[in-house]
Scaffold this motif. Structure first.
Motif, PDB file in Angstrom:
ATOM      1  N   ALA A  74     -29.845  93.187  46.221  1.00  0.00           N
ATOM      2  CA  ALA A  74     -29.068  92.680  47.594  1.00  0.00           C
ATOM      3  C   ALA A  74     -28.013  93.635  47.607  1.00  0.00           C
ATOM      4  O   ALA A  74     -27.262  94.382  48.139  1.00  0.00           O
ATOM      5  N   LEU A  75     -27.392  93.064  46.576  1.00  0.00           N
ATOM      6  CA  LEU A  75     -25.408  93.617  45.291  1.00  0.00           C
ATOM      7  C   LEU A  75     -25.929  94.955  45.813  1.00  0.00           C
ATOM      8  O   LEU A  75     -24.943  96.084  46.637  1.00  0.00           O
ATOM      9  N   ARG A  76     -26.254  95.794  44.886  1.00  0.00           N
ATOM     10  CA  ARG A  76     -26.823  97.197  45.621  1.00  0.00           C
ATOM     11  C   ARG A  76     -26.894  98.322  46.866  1.00  0.00           C
ATOM     12  O   ARG A  76     -26.080  98.890  47.491  1.00  0.00           O
ATOM     13  N   ARG A  77     -27.752  97.227  47.539  1.00  0.00           N
ATOM     14  CA  ARG A  77     -27.968  97.900  49.045  1.00  0.00           C
ATOM     15  C   ARG A  77     -26.113  97.682  49.196  1.00  0.00           C
ATOM     16  O   ARG A  77     -26.429  98.535  50.824  1.00  0.00           O
ATOM     17  N   SER A  78     -25.678  96.955  49.154  1.00  0.00           N
ATOM     18  CA  SER A  78     -24.171  96.315  49.728  1.00  0.00           C
ATOM     19  C   SER A  78     -23.360  97.369  49.327  1.00  0.00           C
ATOM     20  O   SER A  78     -22.671  97.692  50.095  1.00  0.00           O
ATOM     21  N   ALA A  79     -23.483  98.446  47.840  1.00  0.00           N
ATOM     22  CA  ALA A  79     -22.387  99.436  47.668  1.00  0.00           C
ATOM     23  C   ALA A  79     -22.156  99.982  49.138  1.00  0.00           C
ATOM     24  O   ALA A  79     -23.401 100.341  50.254  1.00  0.00           O
TER      25      ALA A  79
END
Length: 201
Positions: A74-79
């Motif tokens: 999820a954090l990677r997708r928020s980049a």
């Protein structure tokens, strides 16, 4: 619980019971009897599903590491969305706002558990190592997008953020009565650590 009655999702039931004990009473109170009592099941249930108590604890830690993996995706997708500081503040609140701080203390305090986790290929301090990797991947993605400086040392920044975040939450956890740090306090840590490398739109 009566003999012969199936326990639905028994592993998760036992894991959840262990988490409640950790959060309420600390790692010294965590025993197989305490877990089964908290879960409301017969004493032998835990040992029917796990070779011994350290095996149970190792599976508990691995299960919670799996949650870090989900948070990492999820954090990677928020980049590239929101701000770097807000994304990392949310990530640290998610990681340390759970039972992670208590589990780290458990791993540190039990030699048998650490040995069991190492046999499974675990390196570093479980949960903290995976959380550090999560932050590293995210910062690298933001660096590629130009929102983090091209020369930023993400391999140093990530453990710095995790270490500072862990200490912030651990201080509040120590007396078991403290409330979690406010999001603003976590964000202050993030912005301070990243002050020299973030690029605002």
């Amino acid at each position: 619980m009566p003999t012969g009655v199936a326990i639905r999702d028994v592993r998760e039931q036992l894991f959840d019971a262990a988490e409640r004990i950790l959060l309420r009473d600390g790692s010294n109170a965590l025993t197989s009897r305490a877990v089964t009592t908290e879960a409301g099941c017969a004493k032998g249930v835990l040992h029917r599903h796990f070779a011994d108590f350290d095996a149970f604890l190792a599976e508990l830690v691995r299960d919670r590491i799996g949650r870090i993996d989900e948070q990492s995706a999820a954090l990677r997708r928020s980049a590239g969305t929101g701000t770097v500081a807000d994304n990392l503040t949310t990530a640290l609140l998610d990681v340390f706002g759970s039972v992670a701080v208590a589990i780290v203390g458990l791993v540190i305090s039990r030699d048998g558990l650490r040995a069991r986790l190492r046999q499974g290929g675990s390196v570093g301090i479980p949960l903290l190592a995976e959380a550090t990797a999560m932050i590293t991947v995210y910062l690298d993605a933001e660096r590629e997008l130009g929102r983090v400086a091209a020369d930023a040392d993400v391999d140093t920044l990530a453990p710095t953020l995790i270490g500072a975040g862990h200490l912030l939450f651990a201080d509040r956890e120590a007396d078991r009565e403290g409330t979690p740090p406010a999001p603003a306090a976590v964000r202050k840590v993030v912005t301070t650590v990243l002050a020299a490398v973030t690029r605002q739109p």
